[in-house]
Design a protein around this motif. Structure first.
Motif, PDB file in Angstrom:
ATOM      1  N   THR B 298       0.859  -1.191   0.000  1.00 57.54           N
ATOM      2  CA  THR B 298       0.000   0.000   0.000  1.00 57.54           C
ATOM      3  C   THR B 298       0.894   1.240   0.000  1.00 57.54           C
ATOM      4  O   THR B 298       2.114   1.151   0.200  1.00 57.54           O
ATOM      5  CB  THR B 298      -0.895   0.039   1.253  1.00 57.54           C
ATOM      6  OG1 THR B 298      -0.045   0.088   2.395  1.00 57.54           O
ATOM      7  CG2 THR B 298      -1.782  -1.193   1.327  1.00 57.54           C
ATOM      8  N   CYS B 331      -9.291   0.764  -9.672  1.00 56.74           N
ATOM      9  CA  CYS B 331     -10.179  -0.130  -8.948  1.00 56.74           C
ATOM     10  C   CYS B 331      -9.400  -1.395  -8.626  1.00 56.74           C
ATOM     11  O   CYS B 331      -8.970  -2.116  -9.539  1.00 56.74           O
ATOM     12  CB  CYS B 331     -11.406  -0.453  -9.785  1.00 56.74           C
ATOM     13  SG  CYS B 331     -12.385  -1.812  -9.099  1.00 56.74           S
ATOM     14  N   LYS B 375     -21.895 -11.542  -0.616  1.00 56.08           N
ATOM     15  CA  LYS B 375     -20.968 -11.324   0.494  1.00 56.08           C
ATOM     16  C   LYS B 375     -19.956 -12.464   0.655  1.00 56.08           C
ATOM     17  O   LYS B 375     -18.789 -12.225   0.902  1.00 56.08           O
ATOM     18  CB  LYS B 375     -21.762 -11.104   1.779  1.00 56.08           C
ATOM     19  CG  LYS B 375     -20.970 -10.410   2.867  1.00 56.08           C
ATOM     20  CD  LYS B 375     -21.849  -9.562   3.760  1.00 56.08           C
ATOM     21  CE  LYS B 375     -21.006  -8.796   4.762  1.00 56.08           C
ATOM     22  NZ  LYS B 375     -20.665  -9.567   5.961  1.00 56.08           N
ATOM     23  N   LYS B 409      -6.734  -8.775   1.609  1.00 57.16           N
ATOM     24  CA  LYS B 409      -6.359  -8.364   2.961  1.00 57.16           C
ATOM     25  C   LYS B 409      -6.201  -6.850   3.048  1.00 57.16           C
ATOM     26  O   LYS B 409      -6.623  -6.229   4.014  1.00 57.16           O
ATOM     27  CB  LYS B 409      -5.046  -9.034   3.373  1.00 57.16           C
ATOM     28  CG  LYS B 409      -5.275 -10.450   3.878  1.00 57.16           C
ATOM     29  CD  LYS B 409      -4.007 -11.001   4.518  1.00 57.16           C
ATOM     30  CE  LYS B 409      -4.249 -12.386   5.078  1.00 57.16           C
ATOM     31  NZ  LYS B 409      -2.987 -13.120   5.240  1.00 57.16           N
ATOM     32  N   LYS B 410      -5.568  -6.252   2.032  1.00 55.34           N
ATOM     33  CA  LYS B 410      -5.236  -4.834   2.129  1.00 55.34           C
ATOM     34  C   LYS B 410      -6.337  -3.924   1.599  1.00 55.34           C
ATOM     35  O   LYS B 410      -6.358  -2.740   1.902  1.00 55.34           O
ATOM     36  CB  LYS B 410      -3.919  -4.557   1.396  1.00 55.34           C
ATOM     37  CG  LYS B 410      -2.750  -5.285   2.066  1.00 55.34           C
ATOM     38  CD  LYS B 410      -1.431  -5.019   1.397  1.00 55.34           C
ATOM     39  CE  LYS B 410      -0.329  -5.790   2.127  1.00 55.34           C
ATOM     40  NZ  LYS B 410       0.987  -5.618   1.507  1.00 55.34           N
ATOM     41  N   PHE B 411      -7.205  -4.464   0.742  1.00 56.25           N
ATOM     42  CA  PHE B 411      -8.232  -3.594   0.136  1.00 56.25           C
ATOM     43  C   PHE B 411      -9.626  -4.199   0.273  1.00 56.25           C
ATOM     44  O   PHE B 411     -10.465  -4.059  -0.591  1.00 56.25           O
ATOM     45  CB  PHE B 411      -7.906  -3.338  -1.338  1.00 56.25           C
ATOM     46  CG  PHE B 411      -6.617  -2.584  -1.535  1.00 56.25           C
ATOM     47  CD1 PHE B 411      -6.598  -1.191  -1.433  1.00 56.25           C
ATOM     48  CD2 PHE B 411      -5.425  -3.252  -1.772  1.00 56.25           C
ATOM     49  CE1 PHE B 411      -5.392  -0.494  -1.578  1.00 56.25           C
ATOM     50  CE2 PHE B 411      -4.231  -2.565  -1.926  1.00 56.25           C
ATOM     51  CZ  PHE B 411      -4.204  -1.165  -1.822  1.00 56.25           C
ATOM     52  N   ARG B 412      -9.875  -4.861   1.405  1.00 51.56           N
ATOM     53  CA  ARG B 412     -11.162  -5.521   1.610  1.00 51.56           C
ATOM     54  C   ARG B 412     -12.321  -4.533   1.478  1.00 51.56           C
ATOM     55  O   ARG B 412     -13.364  -4.844   0.909  1.00 51.56           O
ATOM     56  CB  ARG B 412     -11.184  -6.183   2.990  1.00 51.56           C
ATOM     57  CG  ARG B 412     -12.348  -7.119   3.126  1.00 51.56           C
ATOM     58  CD  ARG B 412     -12.309  -7.865   4.457  1.00 51.56           C
ATOM     59  NE  ARG B 412     -13.465  -8.729   4.527  1.00 51.56           N
ATOM     60  CZ  ARG B 412     -13.431 -10.040   4.280  1.00 51.56           C
ATOM     61  NH1 ARG B 412     -12.296 -10.615   3.978  1.00 51.56           N
ATOM     62  NH2 ARG B 412     -14.529 -10.758   4.328  1.00 51.56           N
ATOM     63  N   LYS B 413     -12.102  -3.342   1.970  1.00 48.30           N
ATOM     64  CA  LYS B 413     -13.158  -2.333   1.940  1.00 48.30           C
ATOM     65  C   LYS B 413     -13.611  -2.080   0.497  1.00 48.30           C
ATOM     66  O   LYS B 413     -14.796  -1.946   0.202  1.00 48.30           O
ATOM     67  CB  LYS B 413     -12.621  -1.034   2.568  1.00 48.30           C
ATOM     68  CG  LYS B 413     -13.468   0.194   2.387  1.00 48.30           C
ATOM     69  CD  LYS B 413     -14.191   0.562   3.674  1.00 48.30           C
ATOM     70  CE  LYS B 413     -15.196   1.702   3.537  1.00 48.30           C
ATOM     71  NZ  LYS B 413     -15.657   2.055   2.230  1.00 48.30           N
ATOM     72  N   GLU B 414     -12.637  -2.034  -0.388  1.00 51.38           N
ATOM     73  CA  GLU B 414     -12.972  -1.769  -1.790  1.00 51.38           C
ATOM     74  C   GLU B 414     -13.818  -2.893  -2.385  1.00 51.38           C
ATOM     75  O   GLU B 414     -14.683  -2.657  -3.221  1.00 51.38           O
ATOM     76  CB  GLU B 414     -11.686  -1.582  -2.594  1.00 51.38           C
ATOM     77  CG  GLU B 414     -11.742  -0.334  -3.431  1.00 51.38           C
ATOM     78  CD  GLU B 414     -10.409   0.019  -4.041  1.00 51.38           C
ATOM     79  OE1 GLU B 414     -10.128  -0.496  -5.128  1.00 51.38           O
ATOM     80  OE2 GLU B 414      -9.644   0.786  -3.402  1.00 51.38           O
ATOM     81  N   GLU B 416     -15.845  -4.693  -0.581  1.00 53.27           N
ATOM     82  CA  GLU B 416     -17.172  -4.550   0.021  1.00 53.27           C
ATOM     83  C   GLU B 416     -17.985  -3.462  -0.670  1.00 53.27           C
ATOM     84  O   GLU B 416     -19.200  -3.546  -0.764  1.00 53.27           O
ATOM     85  CB  GLU B 416     -17.039  -4.260   1.524  1.00 53.27           C
ATOM     86  CG  GLU B 416     -16.703  -5.533   2.293  1.00 53.27           C
ATOM     87  CD  GLU B 416     -16.223  -5.289   3.715  1.00 53.27           C
ATOM     88  OE1 GLU B 416     -16.050  -4.104   4.102  1.00 53.27           O
ATOM     89  OE2 GLU B 416     -15.996  -6.286   4.431  1.00 53.27           O
ATOM     90  N   ASP B 417     -17.284  -2.466  -1.200  1.00 56.91           N
ATOM     91  CA  ASP B 417     -17.976  -1.374  -1.890  1.00 56.91           C
ATOM     92  C   ASP B 417     -18.642  -1.830  -3.184  1.00 56.91           C
ATOM     93  O   ASP B 417     -19.470  -1.135  -3.745  1.00 56.91           O
ATOM     94  CB  ASP B 417     -16.993  -0.233  -2.214  1.00 56.91           C
ATOM     95  CG  ASP B 417     -16.628   0.555  -0.951  1.00 56.91           C
ATOM     96  OD1 ASP B 417     -17.333   0.370   0.064  1.00 56.91           O
ATOM     97  OD2 ASP B 417     -15.643   1.306  -0.988  1.00 56.91           O
ATOM     98  N   HIS B 418     -18.231  -2.985  -3.671  1.00 59.48           N
ATOM     99  CA  HIS B 418     -18.829  -3.496  -4.909  1.00 59.48           C
ATOM    100  C   HIS B 418     -20.087  -4.313  -4.647  1.00 59.48           C
ATOM    101  O   HIS B 418     -20.747  -4.737  -5.577  1.00 59.48           O
ATOM    102  CB  HIS B 418     -17.833  -4.406  -5.664  1.00 59.48           C
ATOM    103  CG  HIS B 418     -16.802  -3.641  -6.434  1.00 59.48           C
ATOM    104  ND1 HIS B 418     -15.789  -2.944  -5.830  1.00 59.48           N
ATOM    105  CD2 HIS B 418     -16.623  -3.482  -7.766  1.00 59.48           C
ATOM    106  CE1 HIS B 418     -15.017  -2.403  -6.745  1.00 59.48           C
ATOM    107  NE2 HIS B 418     -15.505  -2.703  -7.935  1.00 59.48           N
TER     108      HIS B 418
END
Lengths: 785, 439
Positions: B298, B331, B375, B409-414, B416-418
């Protein structure tokens, strides 16, 4: 090799250096799962199911590619390992169609078993599975790509095992696919080994697919009825309105002499059994026409006519022709029937190998015959004549794999460039018909060199071949019908210069060797004893005719001269095999028993519907002399085993059946009624009975009663009955003195992979393959030399 | 021809002849060409191996194994011929250094191959060039031809009495063949599928003979070590990471290109100074430090020296030197998908976890990126990748799994945004729904 100390799951063990870890585990009773690992074939490391933990190695390692090392400490199951295997199964199931309820392999599927073992029941993926349409590669091989798990077993068994190389891999990644050698179809030996070895239902058999579920069948281990090699085959049998239906032939029980092997005939050509042309009712010629009749009427007629002729003219007016496809017990019974009931030595059969001359050449060397298992272990092999790939597929498999796995040296001498030359250390291509000359050369006669040399095989090659052979030890010498009579003695002499040499004399049909061993000869008793020397038999049977009887050609002449009043043909087709003039027997009373109205039926007055080897119990002796059990798969309504028919005829002739079949404990009421008497159950039952010292012979139709007599009287057949009954082959010996016959009496069958004498004509599977080949000309050798 | 770039921090060794017209053999000779091999002819095998060992040169293909050590595994006596193989099947996404070597300095590779051959007393070398680099094989062919014409190759090279032949061979377009044993299979004319090891190539390699196989950059470095000496070369980088390295800077940077920098050069500096920072004034989001197979770092993790050991400590790998820089318009789901499309396409299909795993990852990511994700997909992707890791036949499976695990691991949030039918937040025009296709 020296032993290595290893620790498997805490157990300290030793195993020979060089052992693969997966094999060491297996020997220690620890199951390590695998799809791609298959003993005897090259290592793949592809399925990753056999992952184990080796101490001091960070990653899990594949047990199938790891050779054990000193002090190695291995864990074969742990949560980590379990998870690794579970995830492999999940990955495989991802694209695998879950059509188990209709899949042929359902219930016999290694992927199902692994799913069960590792609990990979949850479907993780919601995307669409990859799909490809099913393909038919040959009349007998179908490929369902989506079911394939790419273990490459089929590719290896075809290439490494069969030396056919008809399967390969196309594309890469998830599009990888097993593909046949010729665009969309197979050009191969159609052995179907790829189907047997497939762990899932990707390769399926044209004869079996979608017919049944494995658990609906009974599985009967018996001996194949086609060529002389005697493969163990497992018949999948179902009940049907006609009695039984054989749905499948395969080789699931790999403990037979054939190990993994089965050819097209063993696998598919059982289907003559329910051929619509099969006769299921006795036929009697009335007003020139074969007319259906009852068994009673037929037995009455035959018994009366045979008794009349014997009474009026003596047994010499009757000729008997036996079969190379009936059991030892039936053959023994038939010659005993001829000699004791009819009182004649007029008995012969279709000879495909010169076994009496072989016996004479061996001259009592009891350990000089090689078993089929010996062939696989021999350090060196010499093949003279024949084309085992086509005529003795199992023998060819043993030879090929002995070369591949044991680095055995193979010497091939043939007038044709036969396929086995590809495994040969040396191949001598000699002119057709010069096999005897070659034996002379091997014996040291250099004057024959000029006849043998050719463009392909120069002088030096022949001489160096001879030198190399002289340097071998424990050589197995295999020879075809090209060598007969005196030449055999010369060959045995050559062999005896090599220490530990053993021989295989090739005969073509399933029980050709058994027919010879059981004395279906006009001048030989069982065990190659000349009729003039049969003291034991004479005493046992209370006398037998002294004068040698008639051979088949002599019977024809005698019939023409009006001297042969009756002919009794059991399971043979002499009219077709010997090109007999059908009118020769116009005045004789001809009785035949067979499954089909063959050419011989043209001259028959009575035709009795016989059972085949899959419908009877007994034993077969293969071309090497290995005695094996026939287990009855079931009965087809209307037919009777030849054994029972012979006994019934003797009974109708007024003969005391107890003198023919030494049975005890049974009752007359048993006759024809005891359904279990010849069934597989009875055989297995007899193991128990025998073990308890009880009487095993239930009725005069029990072949085991005759097997007792065979074991007692026939030299070379004193084998362990209990081992035999347990399903293991027993090597017999040739002890009798043998005799020299006219070599022209030998008529090789000349069958190839897709023909099987008269029987083969009634197999749909063999016919469909032949028809398919006629449509598309096949290159006989599919792989590059 | 690719444009050449340069920066004052560069230490030009392997790249020193780039843009100098060294494809011409005379020009190459002017630039100290073929001096190393002549020197090597007088050194002797053991001393050569020691020299390379002491230089700290580590394999430039990605694994970073000590080159001299690798050579020392080749048995002295062998009944079969020994071979030297140059692995020029450069296919790791983000990596484009061997390409420049072949293009600008083909003779240095030949020289490296001959020196490697001398060190193990081999007499044959093969230079295997990636199928897609067809135009480079013309350059290499000419170089080999010229070297033969001068007596630098063939019988009695440089009048030394030593024979050495060099052949080139082109690939058919398979990433997998960059794996050394698969490359040997391919060279032998078979399907490019890796072999079971052991035995290792140093003992049983090409055609069953003992084989040295090295990356093109590794071999091209060897002549410089022989001329400059092991000590000098080792001193260029941190301990155990000798020499310089060609870094291929690509992605959202102002001045992308191949730069030769000492081992251990700081990544942050590399991005912001050497490559001129993030293009168009955007912010750094992530860096793939050593080709597509290495776990991404990152923006917070980029202050790290670029050598094998430091990157290992940072949870990634130096790999093949392909530094891919991603800005905040990227993305990460799409990037993960693009990466997986590559590995799914390139998987050879031999073993289950790689063949099936890459395909399911691709299918899942494609659907996910198209807004059809559920999910459990996120956990499934991680589960799949973790179950591939370390269990495949060859490292290709790891190469696909490692970056995927890092992305989740590092971009899980991204990711989840999908979810829940939301379109990709980075796609302005909307996402084209991808239908599963059987590749």
């Amino acid at each position: 090799m020296a032993d290595v100390n290893i620790t498997l799951d805490g157990k300290k063990l030793t195993a020979p250096a060089g052992t693969l870890l997966i094999e060491a585990c297996k020997n220690a009773g620890i199951e390590v799962p695998s799809f791609c690992y298959y003993p005897g074939f090259s290592l793949q490391g592809a399925c990753r199911m056999c992952l184990v933990k080796i101490e001091k190695v960070p990653k899990l390692q594949t047990a199938c590619t790891t050779v054990i090392g000193e002090g190695m400490i291995v864990t074969t199951d742990s949560p980590e390992i379990h998870q690794a295997r579970k995830s492999m199964v999940e990955l495989l199931l991802g694209n695998h169609p879950l059509d188990c309820p209709v899949c042929d392999a359902g219930g016999e599927c290694e992927l199902q078993d692994m799913t069960f073992a590792y609990g990979a029941a949850e479907s993780k993926y919601i995307d669409i599975k990859n799909h490809r349409e099913e393909q038919q590669w040959s009349p007998v091989v179908y490929f369902d790509r989506p079911r394939c798990i790419l273990c490459y077993r089929c590719v290896r068994v075809c290439g490494e095992g069969m030396d056919v190389w008809a399967l390969g891999i196309q594309n890469r990644g998830v599009a990888s696919v097993i593909a046949p050698n010729k665009e969309d179809h197979l050009e191969c030996e159609e052995c179907g080994m790829c189907i047997d070895i497939c762990p899932v239902g990707a390769l399926t058999s044209g004869a079996y697919r979608y017919k049944t579920r494995p658990w609906e069948m009974k599985h009967i281990d018996t001996t194949c009825t086609h060529c002389g090699d005697g493969c163990r085959t497992t018949l999948g049998v179902r009940r049907a309105d006609t009695g039984i239906e054989i749905v499948r032939g395969d080789n699931r029980d790999k403990s037979g002499i054939n190990g993994d092997f089965l050819c097209i005939k063993g696998r598919y050509a059982f289907d003559f059994v329910d051929n619509e042309q099969r006769i299921k009712q006795p036929l009697i010629r009335k007003d020139g026409r074969l007319t259906p009749s009852s068994w009673e009427e037929a037995f009455e007629l035959i018994g009366r006519r045979f008794a009349e002729i014997c009474g009026r003219e003596g047994g010499r007016a009757i000729g008997v022709i036996g079969s190379s496809k009936t059991s030892n017990e039936e053959n023994y019974l038939l010659q005993k029937f001829a000699r004791v009931v009819l009182g004649t030595n007029n008995i012969d059969h279709h000879r495909t190998g010169d076994f009496p001359a072989f016996a004479r050449a061996l001259a009592g060397k009891l350990d000089a015959t090689a078993s089929m298992r010996d062939v696989f272990k021999a350090p060196a092999m010499l093949v003279i004549g024949n084309d085992p790939t086509n005529q003795h597929p199992l023998l060819a498999w043993q030879i090929r794999n002995n070369v591949r796995l044991h680095r055995s040296r193979l010497y091939v001498i043939n007038s044709q460039p036969i396929k086995l030359r590809r495994q040969a250390t040396a191949f001598a291509h000699i002119p057709a018909g010069s096999e005897a000359k070659l034996v002379a050369l091997l014996a040291g006669d250099d004057s024959v060199l000029d006849v043998l040399v050719s463009e392909n095989t120069p002088r030096e090659a022949l001489l160096s071949l001879r030198d190399r052979l002289r340097g071998e030890q424990n050589l197995v010498i295999i020879f075809g019908a090209e060598l007969r009579g005196e030449e055999m003695a010369r060959l045995v002499k050559v062999g005896s210069a090599v220490s530990g040499a053993k021989f295989v004399c090739l005969g073509d049909y399933a029980n050709s060797r058994g027919a010879a061993d059981m004395g279906l000869y006009p001048d030989l008793l069982p065990g190659y004893l000349p009729v003039t020397q049969g003291k034991t038999f004479r005493e046992e049977w209370g006398g037998l005719p002294d004068a040698p009887g008639l051979t088949i050609p002599q019977m024809v002449d005698a019939a023409k001269a009006g001297q042969l009043k009756a002919l009794y043909v059991v399971g043979a087709n002499p009219v077709a095999r010997f090109n007999i003039d059908p009118f020769a027997f116009a005045k004789s009373f001809v009785v035949m028993q067979d499954m089909f109205l063959t050419e011989t039926a043209l001259i028959a007055d009575v035709v009795l519907p016989g059972a085949n080897a899959y419908e009877k119990s007994g034993t077969f002796t293969n071309t090497c002399g290995d005695l094996q059990l026939l287990r009855k798969a079931g009965e087809v309504t209307g037919t009777k085993p030849d054994f029972e028919i012979i006994v019934r005829i003797a009974e109708r002739m007024g003969f005391d059946v107890r003198k023919l079949v030494p049975f005890g404990g049974g009752m007359w009421a048993d006759m024809g009624q005891s359904r279990g008497a010849q069934s597989g159950e009875a055989d297995r039952h007899s193991v128990w009975l025998e073990a308890h010292g009880l009487e095993t012979k239930l009725s005069p139709f029990d072949p085991m009663a005759i097997l007792d007599e065979i074991q007692r009287l026939v030299p070379g057949y004193h084998v362990s009955r209990r081992t035999l009954l347990s399903g293991t082959d027993q090597h017999t010996r040739i002890g009798g003195p043998g005799i020299l016959h006219n070599p022209e009496l030998i008529v090789p069958a000349n069958d190839d992979l897709f023909t099987s004498g008269t029987l083969g004509r009634y197999s749909r599977a063999l016919n469909s393959v032949l028809e398919n080949q006629r449509r598309k000309p096949v290159e006989t050798e599919v792989a590059a030399d | 021809m690719a444009d050449l770039v340069s920066h004052p921090d560069e230490v030009k060794i392997v790249s020193k002849r780039f843009g100098q017209g060294a494809t011409d053999i005379d020009r190459y000779l002017e630039l100290d060409g073929y001096k190393a091999v002549q020197k090597a002819l007088g050194i002797g095998p053991d001393a050569l191996i020691n020299e390379v060992k002491n230089s700290g040169l580590r394999g430039r293909g990605g694994a970073g194994f000590n080159t001299g050590m690798k050579w020392s595994f080749v048995p002295k006596q062998s009944p079969r011929p020994k071979y030297v193989l140059c692995n020029g099947d450069e296919s790791e996404p983000g990596t484009c250094k061997d390409r420049l070597i072949f293009e600008h300095d083909p003779h240095s590779v030949i020289e490296g191959v001959v020196i490697a051959g001398l060190s193990v007393e081999s007499h044959v070398g093969y230079i295997y060039i990636r199928g897609e680099y067809r135009y480079l094989s013309n350059i290499m062919q000419k170089a080999i031809k010229d070297a033969y014409a001068r007596g630098f190759l063939g019988k009695n090279i440089f009048g030394s009495g030593y024979d050495f032949d060099v052949y080139w061979h082109g690939g058919a377009g398979a990433y997998e063949v960059g794996e050394e044993s698969a490359l040997m299979e391919s060279l032998e004319g078979k399907r490019g599928i890796p072999r079971i090891r052991p035995p290792f190539p140093a003992v049983v390699g090409l055609w069953g003979g003992p084989t040295i196989i090295n990356n093109a950059e590794t071999l091209a470095s060897v002549p410089h070590i022989i001329l400059g000496g092991a000590e000098w070369y080792a001193s260029l980088g941190p301990p155990r990471n000798g020499g310089t390295r060609l870094f291929c800077l690509s992605g959202h940077v102002a001045r992308p290109g191949v730069y030769e920098l000492p081992m251990g050069y700081n990544l942050k500096k590399m991005i912001y100074e050497v490559a001129g920072g993030i293009a168009d004034g955007r912010r750094l989001k992530a860096v793939v430090p050593g080709g597509a197979s290495t776990p991404c770092l990152t923006a917070e993790e980029v202050d790290v020296p670029m050598d094998f050991d430091s990157l290992m400590k940072a949870g990634s790998m130096l790999g093949s030197g392909g530094v891919v820089v991603l800005d905040d318009s990227t993305c990460m789901v799409k990037f993960a998908l693009r990466t997986m499309q590559f590995y799914q396409h390139e998987s050879c299909g031999w073993c289950i976890p790689c063949r099936e795993g890459t395909d399911w990852l691709k299918k899942t990511l494609a659907r996910f990126h198209a807004g059809e994700g559920v999910k459990k997909d996120i956990d499934n992707i991680q589960y799949l990748a973790e179950n591939m890791l370390g269990r495949t036949f060859c490292p290709l499976g790891d190469a696909a799994a490692m970056p995927t695990i890092a992305f989740i691991k590092k971009f899980r949030k991204e990711f989840e945004d999908h979810l829940e039918g939301r379109p990709c937040p980075f796609e302005k025009e909307g996402v084209v729904k991808q239908l599963p296709v059987f590749a």
